[in-house]
Structure formats: structure tokens, C-alpha cells
Write a protein that holds these residues in place. Structure first.
Motif, short mmCIF file in Angstrom:
data_model
loop_
_atom_site.label_atom_id
_atom_site.label_comp_id
_atom_site.label_asym_id
_atom_site.label_seq_id
_atom_site.Cartn_x
_atom_site.Cartn_y
_atom_site.Cartn_z
N THR A 72 0.82 -1.16 0.11
CA THR A 72 0.03 0.02 -0.10
C THR A 72 0.90 1.41 -0.09
OG1 THR A 72 -0.22 -0.05 2.45
CG2 THR A 72 -2.02 -1.07 1.15
N HIS A 73 2.15 1.15 0.38
CA HIS A 73 2.97 2.43 0.16
C HIS A 73 4.52 1.74 0.82
CE1 HIS A 73 1.72 2.41 4.28
NE2 HIS A 73 2.93 2.96 4.91
N HIS A 74 5.37 2.68 0.75
CA HIS A 74 6.95 2.17 0.71
C HIS A 74 7.34 2.10 2.11
CE1 HIS A 74 7.76 6.41 1.46
NE2 HIS A 74 8.71 6.01 2.07
N HIS A 75 6.58 2.30 3.28
CA HIS A 75 7.19 2.35 4.47
C HIS A 75 7.54 0.99 5.08
CE1 HIS A 75 5.20 6.42 5.78
NE2 HIS A 75 6.43 6.73 4.90
N GLY A 76 8.80 0.72 5.83
CA GLY A 76 9.26 -0.41 6.12
C GLY A 76 8.50 -1.28 6.88
N ASP A 77 7.25 -0.74 7.58
CA ASP A 77 6.32 -1.45 8.61
C ASP A 77 5.50 -2.52 7.63
OD1 ASP A 77 5.45 0.85 8.08
OD2 ASP A 77 4.13 0.66 9.72
N HIS A 78 5.25 -1.93 6.29
CA HIS A 78 4.54 -2.55 5.34
C HIS A 78 5.12 -3.30 4.12
CE1 HIS A 78 0.70 -0.04 6.54
NE2 HIS A 78 1.52 0.58 6.96
N THR A 79 6.65 -3.15 4.15
CA THR A 79 7.44 -3.74 2.95
C THR A 79 8.52 -4.39 3.28
OG1 THR A 79 8.67 -1.49 2.86
CG2 THR A 79 6.81 -1.97 1.40
N THR A 118 4.98 -12.19 -6.92
CA THR A 118 5.22 -11.11 -7.41
C THR A 118 4.83 -9.73 -6.68
OG1 THR A 118 5.11 -11.86 -9.77
CG2 THR A 118 4.98 -9.44 -9.76
N ILE A 119 5.62 -8.71 -6.30
CA ILE A 119 5.28 -7.67 -5.54
C ILE A 119 4.74 -6.43 -6.37
CG2 ILE A 119 6.27 -6.20 -3.94
CD1 ILE A 119 6.47 -9.01 -2.79
N VAL A 120 3.80 -6.01 -6.16
CA VAL A 120 2.93 -4.86 -6.96
C VAL A 120 2.82 -3.63 -6.04
CG1 VAL A 120 1.02 -4.41 -8.05
CG2 VAL A 120 1.51 -6.73 -7.96
N GLY A 121 3.12 -2.55 -6.80
CA GLY A 121 3.00 -1.31 -5.86
C GLY A 121 2.75 0.02 -6.89
N HIS A 122 2.40 1.10 -6.56
CA HIS A 122 2.59 2.28 -7.28
C HIS A 122 3.83 2.51 -7.91
CE1 HIS A 122 2.36 6.28 -8.29
NE2 HIS A 122 1.30 6.28 -8.87
N ASP A 123 3.98 3.22 -8.98
CA ASP A 123 5.37 3.53 -9.53
C ASP A 123 6.28 4.22 -8.58
OD1 ASP A 123 4.42 2.89 -11.88
OD2 ASP A 123 3.80 4.87 -12.53
N THR A 124 5.59 5.17 -7.62
CA THR A 124 6.49 5.94 -6.85
C THR A 124 6.75 4.91 -5.44
OG1 THR A 124 5.59 7.89 -7.45
CG2 THR A 124 6.67 8.04 -5.57
N CYS A 125 5.95 4.02 -5.35
CA CYS A 125 6.19 3.26 -4.11
C CYS A 125 7.53 2.25 -4.37
CB CYS A 125 5.12 2.21 -3.74
SG CYS A 125 5.27 0.84 -2.72
N ARG A 126 7.62 1.91 -5.58
CA ARG A 126 8.82 1.00 -6.04
C ARG A 126 9.94 2.00 -5.80
NH1 ARG A 126 11.81 -2.76 -8.81
NH2 ARG A 126 13.39 -1.54 -10.11
N ALA A 127 9.87 3.31 -6.35
CA ALA A 127 11.11 4.22 -6.40
C ALA A 127 11.45 4.39 -5.07
CB ALA A 127 10.80 5.46 -6.94
N GLU A 128 10.56 4.66 -4.06
CA GLU A 128 10.83 5.08 -2.77
C GLU A 128 11.32 3.85 -1.82
OE1 GLU A 128 10.88 7.64 -1.32
OE2 GLU A 128 10.10 9.30 -2.59
N ALA A 152 11.77 -4.47 -3.69
CA ALA A 152 10.55 -3.44 -4.05
C ALA A 152 9.84 -4.31 -5.08
CB ALA A 152 11.54 -2.38 -4.90
N PRO A 153 8.65 -3.51 -5.13
CA PRO A 153 7.68 -4.06 -6.21
C PRO A 153 8.30 -4.15 -7.78
CG PRO A 153 6.54 -2.39 -5.12
CD PRO A 153 8.03 -2.20 -4.49
#
Length: 331
Positions: A72-79, A118-128, A152-153
Motif C-alpha cells: 500500500t506504500h513504501h514504509h518499512g512496516d508494510h514492506t 510478485t510484488i505490486v505497488g505504485h510507481d513511486t512506491c517502488r522508487a521510494e 521493491a515492487p
């Protein structure tokens, strides 16, 4: 695990939420959709140990290991736990769009061994994810995160994406800059369920310094438009759409404080120290007020939504609000 053990809630025949009490710093929620042959997981966890506990809880329901993990976003507790489900070292390389590989939902159904999702996320999520790396290690160096490989995604999208877990349609929606610059809302229209990520902290103080206060208000309108009666927040117990109103009241309170404090020439910390939290004092992590004020001040100064803030200043001020002690990761 302590007395606040994680627990699984069945929300629909093929949908479960995974809740980590009490939802404080680093105690995020996850969830999964499975028909017994194909599984999609929403978010992972902050430590290797907790990611393995999530994996075990998922398997205990009879679901196979996930073919797809949505962040759902890049923060480490979620990734941070991504590598437990997708293998070690995947997702590296320069940010960009990548096609899904094996295990992304094609091929014959069945149980998959660890490391095939497969990890899926928003473009910016991957970058972050790639940009911040082991950010939680830097913030909480004494915490035992275990063996964390930043993963990363590898499949990204920009606006909306529909994926399927068995016969369940899973809609991924980017709400714009909100909690972060790369948030994803996970909507299951068939079941009237939405996983909000950290757009909602049920029982906790919202946190927008890495995104946008005004964007978070817009995101709440998007969530309302989905008309989903069951809401799984990023932190805290499963709730309902009343959480959107509660979040909005807090964010508008922050916006008003920022206008008043900035007009008086006060810093975000001075404004926070003068504030009367009222009913918002009941929320966990009240020290986040000053971090949110940093973002509100930046927007009043005309900075673009999502513009990076000084993390030393933000977390230093939160420590000051926390009695001089840094905020603690509870994972």
C-alpha cells in the motif's frame, strides 16, 4: 509474542484481515484474499519474525502462499517482510516498470513455495522502497528487524490496476499524494471491503509528513466514493466508514492550527506545544501532531505536495513532544 498477539479476522469467505495490536509505531495491518488455490497478500510486516508469523497465519487458514503481494506504500512496516514472500534480493535495479514474472497469477493453481510472489505497488512506491533502503534500521538502530533484504515492487502502475486472486476482483487505486507519494488503496468491490493502508489509523494519530495534508483530505473523499462498509486501516482494528470522518476532523484541526501558528510566527514545535488536543489526545502517538504541522506549514509556504521534509527536524521535534525521548518502534 507479547499479550498483544496478532490475530486474523475473516471478513468474507475468501478475505481475511491480519491485525497487529495495538497498531502503534511499526505495528501495521495486512490482509489476504484466497480461494484456496490462489492468494493475494496486502502488505507484509516490519520484522522478519513478524513476516514469518504473518505467513504462518495465512497458511493456517488453508490458503497457499501468495502469488501476488500488494504494497500500500513504501514504509518499512508494510514492506520489510516482502523478501519472505518474494525471495531474497528481488526488486533491485533502477526504478521503473517491470513485467510480472512466474507466480504472478498465471499458470496452474496450487501451493507455491516461499519466494515466488510478485510484488505490486505504485510507481513511486517502488522508487521510494529503493531510495530509502533500510530506513527503519536508521530510525531505530536498536530494534531487531532480523534478516531484511530490501525487496521493491517489480510490477508497478500509475493510476489504477485490476488484478485477480482466484475469482475475486482486486482493484488497486492510487489516491494521489496522501500518506506518502505512492499510496495504493485496495478495493474488493464484490465484498464491500477496502484496505486503506495508512490513509487511516484507527485509534491512532494520522501521519502525513511524507505526503500531503490536503492530499489526504482528497483521499478520504475517494475512499468514501467506494462505498465499502468494511474498512481495514493501516493500523488499528477493522472499522467502518466512520473512520473517514474521524480522520478528516483531525486533519482539519491540524490545518487550522497551522494557519494560526504560522500567522503568529510560531514554529511547528511551538504551535504543537501550545495546542489543546482535546478529544484527539486519546489517539495513540499524539507526538505526530508536530510532524503533521511541518507538512501543513510546508503546504502553506507553497511547497508542492510530497516535497521532502527534513527528517532530522521532523523526528527531532516528535522526540521533543515525546518528553525528549525518541519515538519507539514496537515491532
Amino acid at each position: 509474542m507479547p499479550a498483544t498477539d496478532p490475530y486474523t479476522v475473516q471478513l468474507a469467505p475468501e478475505v481475511h484481515a491480519y491485525i497487529q495490536p495495538d497498531g502503534g509505531w511499526c505495528l501495521n495491518n495486512a490482509g489476504f484474499v484466497s480461494d484456496g488455490r490462489s492468494t493475494l497478500l496486502v502488505d507484509t510486516a516490519a520484522t522478519e519474525r513478524r513476516a514469518h508469523a504473518l505467513r504462518d497465519a495465512l497458511l493456517a487458514t488453508g490458503a497457499p502462499l501468495p502469488r501476488t503481494v500488494v504494497n500500500t506504500h513504501h514504509h518499512g512496516d508494510h514492506t520489510y517482510g516482502n523478501s519472505v514472500f518474494a525471495g531474497r534480493g528481488s526488486g533491485g535495479g533502477p526504478p521503473g516498470k517491470h513485467s510480472a514474472g512466474p507466480g504472478s497469477g498465471g499458470g496452474p493453481p496450487g501451493k507455491h513455495s516461499e519466494g515466488e510472489a510478485t510484488i505490486v505497488g505504485h510507481d513511486t512506491c517502488r522508487a521510494e522502497v529503493l531510495a530509502v533502503g533500510h530506513q527503519l534500521h536508521l530510525m531505530w538502530p536498536q530494534n531487531d528487524f532480523g534478516d531484511i533484504t530490501i525487496t521493491a515492487p517489480t510490477l508497478t502502475y500509475s493510476d489504477r490496476l485490476t488484478v485477480h486472486a482466484g475469482g475475486t476482483e482486486v482493484r488497486l487505486i492510487h489516491p494521489g499524494v496522501a500518506h506518502t507519494t505512492g499510496d495504493t488503496v485496495v478495493h474488493l468491490p464484490e465484498y464491500g471491503i477496502v484496505f486503506t493502508g495508512d490513509l487511516v489509523f484507527q485509534g491512532g494519530t494520522p501521519f502525513v509528513p511524507m505526503g500531503s495534508l490536503s492530499g489526504s483530505l482528497r483521499a478520504l473523499d475517494l475512499l468514501r466514493s467506494l462505498d465499502a462498509p468494511t474498512v481495514v486501516p493501516g493500523h488499528g482494528p477493522v472499522t467502518d466508514p466512520s473512520a473517514y470522518d474521524a480522520t478528516e476532523r483531525y486533519l482539519r484541526y491540524v490545518a487550522e492550527l497551522a494557519l494560526t501558528g504560522r500567522a503568529k510566527g510560531l514554529t511547528p514545535l511551538e504551535t504543537a506545544r501550545e495546542a489543546d488536543l482535546g478529544v484527539f489526545a486519546e489517539l495513540r502517538e499524539s507526538e505526530r501532531l508536530v510532524a503533521n504541522l511541518h507538512r501543513a506549514y510546508a503546504e502553506l509556504d507553497g511547497l508542492p505536495e510530497g516535497s521532502p521534509l527534513d527528517p532530522v527536524a521532523v523526528f527531532g521535534d516528535m522526540a521533543a513532544m515525546n518528553g525528549g525521548k525518541p519515538v519507539a518502534c514496537h515491532a
